[in-house]
Design an enzyme around this catalytic site. Structure first.
Site, mmCIF file in Angstrom:
data_model
loop_
_atom_site.group_PDB
_atom_site.id
_atom_site.type_symbol
_atom_site.label_atom_id
_atom_site.label_comp_id
_atom_site.label_asym_id
_atom_site.label_seq_id
_atom_site.Cartn_x
_atom_site.Cartn_y
_atom_site.Cartn_z
ATOM 1 C CE1 TYR A 10 83.875 62.352 45.440
ATOM 2 C CE2 TYR A 10 82.964 64.422 45.910
ATOM 3 C CZ TYR A 10 83.971 63.641 45.765
ATOM 4 O OH TYR A 10 85.337 64.023 46.001
ATOM 5 C CG ASP A 43 85.796 67.912 45.778
ATOM 6 O OD1 ASP A 43 85.655 68.993 46.222
ATOM 7 O OD2 ASP A 43 85.363 66.731 46.586
ATOM 8 C CG ASP A 94 94.881 62.712 31.925
ATOM 9 O OD1 ASP A 94 93.834 63.178 31.251
ATOM 10 O OD2 ASP A 94 95.253 61.544 31.611
ATOM 11 C CE LYS A 129 92.101 59.215 31.522
ATOM 12 N NZ LYS A 129 93.284 59.952 30.869
ATOM 13 C CG ASP A 179 89.745 71.524 46.978
ATOM 14 O OD1 ASP A 179 88.724 72.001 46.763
ATOM 15 O OD2 ASP A 179 90.042 70.996 48.197
HETATM 16 MG MG MG Z 1 86.557 69.821 48.407
#
Ligand code: MG
Ligand code: NAI
Length: 331
Positions: free
Chosen positions: A121, A224, A200, A167, A228
């Site tokens: 990001y 992120d 994963d 990862k 969620d």
């Molecule tokens: Mg979000």
């Protein structure tokens, strides 16, 4: 006395904020509130989604409460600008199940600590001949800083284990640095268990065996997504709070947005905003009042009578918040 900057924002942000401030007023603490503006309504009025004055007020405050904003494509994101300006590098997202709330798991209580300043990001993208590329920036400094934050948080809150999520088998350099930073910091916290998992696999463990986790620490995009997923495990957006914390400042906000379809109806669930205020009280060191407020909300959720439609009730935002307030006054 604490100086709080209040940024209600747009839509249901305004409604859940007002309800939460009424509740804060019944605590055994004194708050001095300064309202600041951000979001789409602010843009229509001032030409900016996040005026400099708002950033300054958040910088000066002991803590900032942020409701939610409507973001119009093309406009500058108020929340991302604030996170950057105040260097709020740690994004904390608890995943906790509450009695009386329909959720996939009971007695779940873990916290995701997400690096908030770099990773995928960073916003460094480029068109190429045939498509585009994005840069995934991982520095030792930011990795160590977020890992140290996670261990400190575990220590302070009596949690026993920190799991790094990465990862590194594929992203050998970037996540290699993150993983190394994690174990380097872990060596300073011998009483807290340290382990790491691939992202994963973690996505699967969260829906199969989530109780084995306590604190997760990870890079921006993974955090992120996993948070969620976490919100989905325990009753959804109406109940998901978050904190954005830096070395000098902190900002607390529900995970949800401005809920355009609900706005103006007065039926948004105030819980995520109230739980964000609980996180703020913990940050301020007001543990007793934080627990008292959380318990009051838990009581209302457990009884399930005076709750908003998303929780199966028919109460308004104001009535549900009023019930939380009643419980606080009685205890
Ligand atoms: Mg979000
Ligand atoms: P949203 O979070 O506003 O709504 C998603 C769904 O969850 C809707 O069905 C909504 O009714 C429900 N919901 C959300 N909060 C609720 C609550 N407190 N009580 C009951 N139900 C609730 O996300 P959406 O619709 O994707 O975005 C709406 C606007 O909010 C957009 O402009 C978006 O950019 C912005 N947004 C802002 C955020 C922020 O301020 N941090 C975060 C996410 C979205």
């Amino acid at each position: 006395m604490y100086n709080l900057t209040i940024i209600p924002g747009d839509g249901i942000g305004l409604e859940v904020m007002e309800a939460t401030i009424h509740i804060l007023d019944t605590l055994d603490l004194e708050f001095n509130y300064t309202t600041a503006y951000a979001g789409n309504e602010c843009f229509q009025r001032t030409g900016s989604t996040i005026p400099d004055e708002t950033i300054e007020l958040a910088e000066k405050a002991d803590a900032t409460l942020f409701g939610a904003v409507t973001t119009v494509p093309g406009q500058k994101s108020a929340i991302i600008t604030l996170r950057k300006a105040l260097d709020l590098y740690a994004n904390l997202r608890p995943v906790k199940s509450y009695p009386g709330v329909k959720s996939l798991f009971r007695d779940l209580d873990l916290v995701i600590v997400r690096e908030n300043t770099e990773g995928l990001y960073s916003g460094i993208e480029e068109y190429t001949k045939d498509g585009a590329t994005a840069l995934r920036v991982v520095t030792r400094r930011a990795s160590e800083r977020i890992c140290r934050f996670a261990f400190d948080y575990a220590e302070k809150t009596g949690r026993n284990k920190v799991t790094a999520v990465h990862k590194a088998n594929v992203l050998k350099k970037t996540d290699g640095i993150f993983k190394d930073a994690f174990y380097k910091v872990a060596a300073d916290y011998s009483e807290i268990e340290a382990e790491d998992k691939y992202v994963d696999a973690m996505a699967m463990f969260l829906v199969t065996k989530p109780h084995q986790f306590d604190v997760l620490v990870t890079t921006n995009l993974f955090g992120d997504i996993l948070s969620d997923e976490g919100a989905g495990l325990v009753g959804g957006l109406g109940l998901a709070p978050s904190a954005n914390i830096g070395d000098q400042n902190a900002l607390f906000e529900p995970v949800h947005g401005s809920g355009p379809a609900l706005a103006g109806k007065g039926i948004a669930n105030p819980s995520a905003m109230i739980l964000s205020a609980v996180m703020m009280l913990e940050y301020l060191g007001e543990m007793d009042e934080a627990h008292r407020l959380e318990r009051a909300l838990m009581g209302v959720l457990r009884e399930g009578e005076v709750v908003t439609p998303d929780l199966g009730g028919s109460a308004s935002t104001v009535r549900m918040a009023g019930e939380v307030k009643n419980k606080l006054v009685k205890n």
